[in-house]
Design a protein around this motif. Sequence first.
Motif, PDB file in Angstrom:
ATOM      1  N   LEU A  62      40.244  39.273  43.063  1.00  0.00           N
ATOM      2  CA  LEU A  62      41.504  39.975  43.301  1.00  0.00           C
ATOM      3  C   LEU A  62      41.623  41.248  42.461  1.00  0.00           C
ATOM      4  O   LEU A  62      41.967  42.314  42.982  1.00  0.00           O
ATOM      5  CB  LEU A  62      42.691  39.050  42.983  1.00  0.00           C
ATOM      6  N   LEU A  63      41.359  41.104  41.177  1.00  0.00           N
ATOM      7  CA  LEU A  63      41.551  42.229  40.262  1.00  0.00           C
ATOM      8  C   LEU A  63      40.307  43.101  40.213  1.00  0.00           C
ATOM      9  O   LEU A  63      39.515  43.067  39.266  1.00  0.00           O
ATOM     10  CB  LEU A  63      41.934  41.705  38.874  1.00  0.00           C
ATOM     11  N   LEU A  64      40.164  43.880  41.270  1.00  0.00           N
ATOM     12  CA  LEU A  64      39.049  44.814  41.388  1.00  0.00           C
ATOM     13  C   LEU A  64      39.536  46.215  41.033  1.00  0.00           C
ATOM     14  O   LEU A  64      40.702  46.557  41.276  1.00  0.00           O
ATOM     15  CB  LEU A  64      38.501  44.798  42.825  1.00  0.00           C
ATOM     16  N   PRO A  65      38.682  47.055  40.470  1.00  0.00           N
ATOM     17  CA  PRO A  65      39.095  48.416  40.127  1.00  0.00           C
ATOM     18  C   PRO A  65      39.703  49.151  41.318  1.00  0.00           C
ATOM     19  O   PRO A  65      39.190  49.085  42.433  1.00  0.00           O
ATOM     20  CB  PRO A  65      37.778  49.073  39.684  1.00  0.00           C
ATOM     21  N   ARG A  66      40.841  49.777  41.085  1.00  0.00           N
ATOM     22  CA  ARG A  66      41.603  50.573  42.066  1.00  0.00           C
ATOM     23  C   ARG A  66      42.399  49.707  43.051  1.00  0.00           C
ATOM     24  O   ARG A  66      42.978  50.233  44.002  1.00  0.00           O
ATOM     25  CB  ARG A  66      40.704  51.539  42.849  1.00  0.00           C
ATOM     26  N   GLY A 122      48.984  26.168  42.127  1.00  0.00           N
ATOM     27  CA  GLY A 122      49.008  27.457  42.808  1.00  0.00           C
ATOM     28  C   GLY A 122      47.617  27.911  43.168  1.00  0.00           C
ATOM     29  O   GLY A 122      46.691  27.815  42.353  1.00  0.00           O
ATOM     30  N   VAL A 123      47.450  28.399  44.385  1.00  0.00           N
ATOM     31  CA  VAL A 123      46.132  28.788  44.898  1.00  0.00           C
ATOM     32  C   VAL A 123      46.105  30.292  45.159  1.00  0.00           C
ATOM     33  O   VAL A 123      46.893  30.812  45.957  1.00  0.00           O
ATOM     34  CB  VAL A 123      45.806  28.033  46.205  1.00  0.00           C
ATOM     35  N   THR A 124      45.202  30.994  44.494  1.00  0.00           N
ATOM     36  CA  THR A 124      45.049  32.440  44.704  1.00  0.00           C
ATOM     37  C   THR A 124      43.670  32.812  45.229  1.00  0.00           C
ATOM     38  O   THR A 124      43.420  33.965  45.555  1.00  0.00           O
ATOM     39  CB  THR A 124      45.292  33.208  43.393  1.00  0.00           C
ATOM     40  N   LEU A 125      42.768  31.838  45.302  1.00  0.00           N
ATOM     41  CA  LEU A 125      41.393  32.105  45.731  1.00  0.00           C
ATOM     42  C   LEU A 125      41.259  31.946  47.239  1.00  0.00           C
ATOM     43  O   LEU A 125      41.627  30.907  47.800  1.00  0.00           O
ATOM     44  CB  LEU A 125      40.435  31.156  45.019  1.00  0.00           C
ATOM     45  N   GLU A 126      40.721  32.967  47.894  1.00  0.00           N
ATOM     46  CA  GLU A 126      40.508  32.937  49.355  1.00  0.00           C
ATOM     47  C   GLU A 126      39.181  33.597  49.678  1.00  0.00           C
ATOM     48  O   GLU A 126      38.794  34.603  49.064  1.00  0.00           O
ATOM     49  CB  GLU A 126      41.648  33.691  50.049  1.00  0.00           C
ATOM     50  N   HIS A 127      38.463  32.999  50.642  1.00  0.00           N
ATOM     51  CA  HIS A 127      37.199  33.583  51.092  1.00  0.00           C
ATOM     52  C   HIS A 127      37.036  33.312  52.581  1.00  0.00           C
ATOM     53  O   HIS A 127      37.006  32.169  53.020  1.00  0.00           O
ATOM     54  CB  HIS A 127      36.014  32.989  50.326  1.00  0.00           C
ATOM     55  N   GLN A 128      36.976  34.390  53.357  1.00  0.00           N
ATOM     56  CA  GLN A 128      36.773  34.315  54.808  1.00  0.00           C
ATOM     57  C   GLN A 128      37.772  33.368  55.479  1.00  0.00           C
ATOM     58  O   GLN A 128      37.405  32.532  56.302  1.00  0.00           O
ATOM     59  CB  GLN A 128      35.335  33.894  55.116  1.00  0.00           C
ATOM     60  N   GLY A 129      39.024  33.501  55.110  1.00  0.00           N
ATOM     61  CA  GLY A 129      40.079  32.726  55.749  1.00  0.00           C
ATOM     62  C   GLY A 129      40.251  31.318  55.224  1.00  0.00           C
ATOM     63  O   GLY A 129      41.068  30.558  55.730  1.00  0.00           O
TER      64      GLY A 129
END
Length: 233
Positions: A42-46, A133-140
């Motif tokens: 999630l926390l990627l530059p820009r 709480g779930v914040t991780l998602e990959h390909q739906g």
Amino acid sequence: MKYKKILKGIFLERPNRFVAKVLIDGKEETVHVKNTGRCRELLLPRAKVILEDCSDNPNRKTKYSLISVWKGDMLVNMDSQVPNAVVYQALKENKIPEITDLSKVRREVSFGNSRFDIYFESENQKGFIEVKGVTLEHQGISMFPDAPTERGTKHILEMILATKEGYRGIIFFLVQMKGPDLFRPHWEMDSKFSEALKLAKENGVEVLIYDSIVKDNSIEIGKPIELDLITRP
């Protein structure tokens, strides 16, 4: 749940798990991160982020807290304090069909060596809810956890004991976004937690997964999504 005052920014870097550097109106600010998880995808530059303005609190070291981030066209709330409040409010407003007609709802109640997030009572039953709480998602596909969690495994095993003592036990995953239509435990990240969740389901613990309606200044409970405890990498 609503945030009183929000603003937008651009994520730059995360020196440690508690703070991040964010560009706000062209000025670099150090902000509090309301999630100590890894959140690396999630926390990627820009990345575009949403912040809560907390400058009216004189006791804070930082003026702002990072609460949400855009992942493509999907807004993900990453405030780790939110899930408990959202589920509690949904219970009070009778918005979770699987858990209705409650006469009592309390937060942070001890059982054994654990403290579960929610305790509830109805005419015919008493039970506990542990909220994740779930914040991780990959390909739906949404997954939990995004880092190993001995504490999370302990909570699940305690919930099995609670059901054996006659309580209704529920592990509730709140996916803090709208988009994924499937949830899986993250076997690769934490096989012990994943095995414990599977064991809990086999021993009468209910596993509920709901997504969320996330806006710049609010988050509320959404709809149930499917659980997959079988598929492994």
